[in-house]
Design an enzyme around this catalytic site. Structure first.
Site, short mmCIF file in Angstrom:
data_model
loop_
_atom_site.label_atom_id
_atom_site.label_comp_id
_atom_site.label_asym_id
_atom_site.label_seq_id
_atom_site.Cartn_x
_atom_site.Cartn_y
_atom_site.Cartn_z
N TYR A 160 3.20 4.29 124.22
CA TYR A 160 3.51 2.89 123.92
C TYR A 160 5.01 2.60 123.81
O TYR A 160 5.82 3.51 123.77
CB TYR A 160 2.72 2.35 122.74
CG TYR A 160 2.93 2.93 121.35
CD1 TYR A 160 3.97 3.77 121.03
CD2 TYR A 160 2.05 2.55 120.33
CE1 TYR A 160 4.13 4.23 119.73
CE2 TYR A 160 2.20 3.01 119.05
CZ TYR A 160 3.25 3.86 118.75
OH TYR A 160 3.40 4.31 117.49
N GLU A 161 5.32 1.33 123.82
CA GLU A 161 6.71 0.83 123.86
C GLU A 161 7.50 1.52 124.97
O GLU A 161 8.62 1.95 124.80
CB GLU A 161 7.38 0.95 122.49
CG GLU A 161 6.66 0.04 121.48
CD GLU A 161 7.48 -0.29 120.26
OE1 GLU A 161 8.73 -0.24 120.35
OE2 GLU A 161 6.87 -0.62 119.23
N GLY A 162 6.86 1.63 126.12
CA GLY A 162 7.49 2.25 127.29
C GLY A 162 7.10 3.72 127.36
O GLY A 162 7.50 4.51 126.52
#
Lengths: 380, 324, 247
Positions: free
Chosen positions: A362-364
């Site tokens: 997550y978050e990239g």
């Protein structure tokens, strides 16, 4: 260069540690297993001021620097990443976004109640078909003159249920591609918003993750953040800072796994001696510690750059990629050190391993971080 | 010159601790070629007071006054200092218990006497006056030098052997000087647990940890304590969880105990726990995990499930007791 | 009404104790320093009392005798909620010396609280000495403390029970576990405010020490545990009777 923490940073680290080791540790296994939302603990986060800890005291925040926030995230993640992710989305995505780019009216109305932790924030970027590729937003926010009309679905939204203030990313001018994207502050209670059932996740099972559906949702014009078409840039800017928080989380997960492994290897005997006295284990511990130390250097430096007002985008991406991958390795080793005990829930390390996996996603994802880093390298 | 020992009473009676203190004071008096003198405050019958003589007290100062029924630190310290001055005491001995810790420091200021708390041996030298005491919540010992002319010691319980001697003590009623102004605290209510062996007094302590699994499963532990004539205790997690009352918590931040026999059932033996029980003479551990740190501290141990072992343990104790 | 809590800076309770220089000096390498746990509980109770007093208790202060390295501990006390702090800038010496220093600060307060002991040198003496120097009443082993109007109600632990004691003010309370449920974790707001709270550094007054540490020793290592088979509990009981002579 000064590698010492200030007295205050050390105190914040210790406060987070006490909170984690004293409060979060209780029933963390059960919360994870049954996906129970940590209501009480979020209340404690609020009372201790961890929600909104970086917001300017003028808006009721704690006024702490990014490094303090990183240290708090790290200690909390050593015990319970579900709580850490609630804190990270609220702080590094929502509070930061509104504080940095919101209007004074938006700050008065929304930032204040979030800085005190009274209301929790959520960040709505991902879509069923726009995860890593955030440019292809399908959620539409049509400009209707005095308001926007939103239709579409957002995916994998942390704090979707406990959060009351959303930052929504949606497309207004599809022809302009990502230059047509806008960001809005949305009150969850607005008519037309509904949640899909709670996602049954592999790890961080007690944070609430849902899809959020928008059906003819009216958003007042004054809730748009920045100029028309600023949304994509805004989201990317926010994620730059968010990565530091996730790097800290991964660092904490790895640190928790190492702490448990050291303790276990000093108690458990095999072949007539403590397993820590077997080189195979001792060297593994050493490798874990070296990796964590490297991760600290990446993460603390990125936080420091942000606090110094310097460019931190690439440093944050490096920290996130390295720490997430490192946490996966370190937690896997921790399970190995624990042997059979590592594979059962009671010893926590299998949970840490499941939690580590999410930090790579997550978050990239780790791959996205490599795109960010390589683009910076190859830029003419 | 003399060695003065303060002997507390419990409802008019002395106990083992009192005799240990007198034996210790007598041994120091022997080192100094002088006499041991005791002071008792409160209502104690003459026969009971005389018992102190059997352990070497030459003289016993008996202070009785209705006002002194309950412990009040200020007047108690004043009285003990008065006796010390009268008897020219240069060493004063107290117990390292609640009362000793409450009164000894005050007496030490009155006499300008250096204080060594929790001593465990006779002085190793008299000039300079050196004595060994526990430090770092019993994790280490220190040899401490008392530089003042007068010395105040509090003796760690169960650290000195009780010795009976051929000796008759004289009893002297002592009328201290004090005024109403010395009584600025007042005991309103006394709640004593009766009929139960006190944890701090017990020769045998049976203690349970998380390995007992649940608060409902404490009965066999209590039965074992009963057949052994011991007290029950528990580890910190157990009292924190509310399985057992806080009074039972032994460990660094709970009660520090030194019984003859400490039986740890389902206690892993965290460093904080060991800090509170490591002074026990014999430690027995029962734990399913053979690598639990408690086995490092234990003299005897069984690796196994507490609940399987307890019934056999109780039976075996009964049998051995019956054999006499 | 004002409350003073005397605190000391001690090694974290999980510290492995080591000595150096021929066992003459405590080895502080790698030691984490904390507020003495009993003092921290005393402070917690003092703050609860202040918060519940409707302004009657106007101030809770902390005092510590120690060098500059103990300031993080004082800041933590301020972050938890103490209003101001005093540090007497000197080596703590012994209990008598510390009590002499604290007396100068304590005399201006109505209630002085001390932990029953410190987890380092464990003398259990400073509070009692301080009360005698001030010529104030003292109550030891305090496990509950309430103030209603001008009445101070105390529960004190005694051997085998408890007593309810009332005390006139000013007085010294020497507190133990039970006085407060759990120490507080400082909140961000408290940490932020601690920056601005006064930390007064005082020069020590002339005083003597009556005791001195010569050296330290570790307890002798224990012989290895004698394991008995779980099927043969009787053997253990016999060993306890015949070999250990413990039952």
């Amino acid at each position: 260069m000064n590698f010492n923490f200030t007295e205050e940073q050390e105190m914040i680290r210790q406060a987070a540690r006490d909170f984690a080791q004293r409060e979060l540790i209780k029933d963390v296994i059960e919360r994870d297993e049954k996906a129970i939302f940590p209501t009480q603990h979020v209340k404690m986060l609020k009372e201790l001021g961890f929600l909104g800890m970086m917001v300017d005291p003028a808006y009721g925040g704690g006024g702490m620097d990014t490094l303090s926030y990183v240290l708090a995230m790290e200690e909390i993640s050593k015990v319970d990443s579900s709580v850490a992710v609630i804190m990270s989305v609220h702080n590094s995505l929502v509070c930061y976004g509104i504080e940095k780019w919101g209007t004074e009216e938006q700050k008065e109305k929304y930032l204040k109640i979030m800085a005190s932790g009274e209301k929790i924030g959520a960040f709505l970027l991902s879509e069923p078909e726009a995860g890593s590729d955030a440019t292809s937003q399908r959620t539409m926010a049509e400009d209707k003159g005095d308001h926007y009309l939103v239709n579409g679905t957002k995916n994998w939204i942390t704090n979707a249920n406990c959060g009351e203030i959303y930052i929504l990313i949606a497309q207004t001018h599809p022809e302009k591609k990502h230059h047509g994207i806008n960001a809005f502050i949305v009150d969850k209670e607005t008519t037309g918003i509904s949640l899909a059932p709670h996602e049954d996740k592999m790890g961080m099972r007690s944070s609430d993750t849902h899809s959020v559906m928008f059906s003819d949702v009216k958003i007042p014009k004054e809730n748009r953040i920045g100029e028309d078409g600023f949304g994509f840039k805004f989201a990317m800017k926010i994620l730059e800072g968010g990565r530091i928080g996730i790097a800290a989380q991964a660092l904490g997960i790895a640190g928790g796994a190492l702490e448990r492994s050291i303790q276990y290897s000093k108690e458990r005997k095999a072949f007539g001696k403590l397993i820590s006295q077997h080189q195979a284990i001792a060297f593994k511990l050493s490798d874990m510690a070296v990796k964590i130390e490297a991760g600290k250097n990446f993460t603390y430096k990125a936080a420091w750059l942000k606090d110094e007002g310097q460019q931190y985008g690439v440093a944050g991406a490096m920290a996130k990629q390295y720490c997430a991958d490192m946490a996966m390795e370190v937690t896997t080793d921790a399970v190995q050190i624990h042997g059979g005990y590592g594979y059962v829930k009671e010893y926590h390390v299998e949970r840490l391993m499941r939690e580590a996996k999410l930090t790579q996603i997550y978050e990239g994802t780790s791959e996205i971080q490599k795109i960010v880093i390589s683009r910076a390298l190859l830029k003419d | 010159m003399s060695v003065l020992v303060y002997t507390e009473n419990w409802d008019g009676k002395f106990k083992k601790l009192s005799f240990e203190l007198v034996s210790y004071a007598k041994a120091i008096a022997d080192q100094l070629n002088t006499e041991a003198v005791a002071v008792s405050i409160g209502n104690v019958e003459e026969d009971e007071l005389k018992k102190l003589g059997n352990y070497g007290a030459k003289k016993i100062f008996n202070v009785q006054d209705e006002k002194l029924k309950n412990l009040a630190n200020q007047p108690y310290a004043k009285i003990i200092a008065q006796v010390a001055e009268k008897e020219d005491a240069n060493v004063l001995v107290f117990a390292n218990n609640f009362t000793g810790k409450a009164v000894a420091p005050r007496v030490s200021v009155k006499l300008k006497a250096g204080l060594a708390g929790g001593v465990i041996e006779l002085p190793s030298s008299l000039d300079p006056f050196m004595v060994k005491r526990k430090v770092f919540t019993n994790k280490a010992f220190a040899n401490i030098k008392i530089k003042s002319e007068k010395k105040v010691l509090t003796l760690f319980q169960n650290s000195f052997e009780i010795k009976e001697t051929e000796n008759a003590a004289s009893i002297e009623n002592f009328t201290p000087e004090f005024s109403d102004a010395d009584f600025r605290t007042e005991v309103k209510e006394v709640n004593k647990v009766t009929g139960k062996i006190l944890l701090t007094d017990a020769e045998i302590v049976v203690s349970g940890g998380r390995g007992m699994k649940s608060p409902e499963k404490w009965e066999p532990l209590e039965e074992l304590a009963e057949v052994l004539g011991g007290a029950t205790a528990c580890s910190r997690p157990v009292s924190d969880e509310g399985w057992r009352p806080h009074e039972e918590h032994v460990g660094q931040t709970g009660k520090i105990i030194a019984p003859n026999l400490y039986i740890a059932l389902g206690i892993s033996g965290a460093i904080q726990h060991l800090g509170g029980v490591s002074s026990s003479k014999i430690i027995v551990a029962v734990n399913t995990d053979k690598d639990a740190p408690i086995f490092e501290a234990a003299d005897y141990g069984i690796v196994g499930d507490v609940h399987k072992i307890l019934p056999q343990f109780i039976e075996a104790v009964k049998e051995v007791k019956a054999e006499g | 009404m004002k409350i003073l809590v005397c605190i000391s800076n001690v090694p974290d309770t999980t510290t492995k104790i080591k000595f150096k220089e021929d066992n003459k000096v405590f080895d502080t390498t790698g030691v984490q320093w904390i507020i003495n746990p009993w003092d921290e509980l005393a402070l917690t109770r003092a703050l609860e009392l202040k918060e519940g007093s409707g302004g009657k208790i106007e101030k809770v202060s902390v005092a510590l005798v120690g060098d500059k390295s103990s300031e993080p501990t004082i800041r933590k006390a301020l972050a938890i909620g103490a209003d101001d702090a005093f540090r007497v800038d000197t080596d703590p010496g012994d209990s008598f010396y510390v009590a002499t220093q604290l007396k100068e600060i304590a005399k201006d307060y109505d209630i002085v609280l001390c932990g029953i002991e410190s987890s380092d040198y464990t003398s259990s003496a400073v509070g009692g000495m301080l009360s005698e120097m001030l010529e104030w009443p003292s109550v030891s082993s305090v496990s509950r403390l309430n103030i209603e109007g001008d009445d101070v109600s105390i529960r004190r632990e005694i051997d085998g029970g408890q007593e309810i004691v009332s005390s006139q003010m000013p007085f010294v309370g020497i507190v133990q576990k039970g006085i407060a449920l759990e120490p507080r974790i400082p909140a961000m707001r408290g940490i932020m405010m601690a920056r601005k709270k006064p930390l007064n550094v005082l020069e020590p007054i002339e005083a003597e020490t009556l005791t001195e540490y010569e050296n330290f020793e570790m307890p002798p290592p224990k012989a290895a545990v004698k394991l008995v088979d779980e099927e043969n509990v009787k053997e253990l009981v016999e060993l306890l009777k015949n070999e250990a002579k413990a039952i």
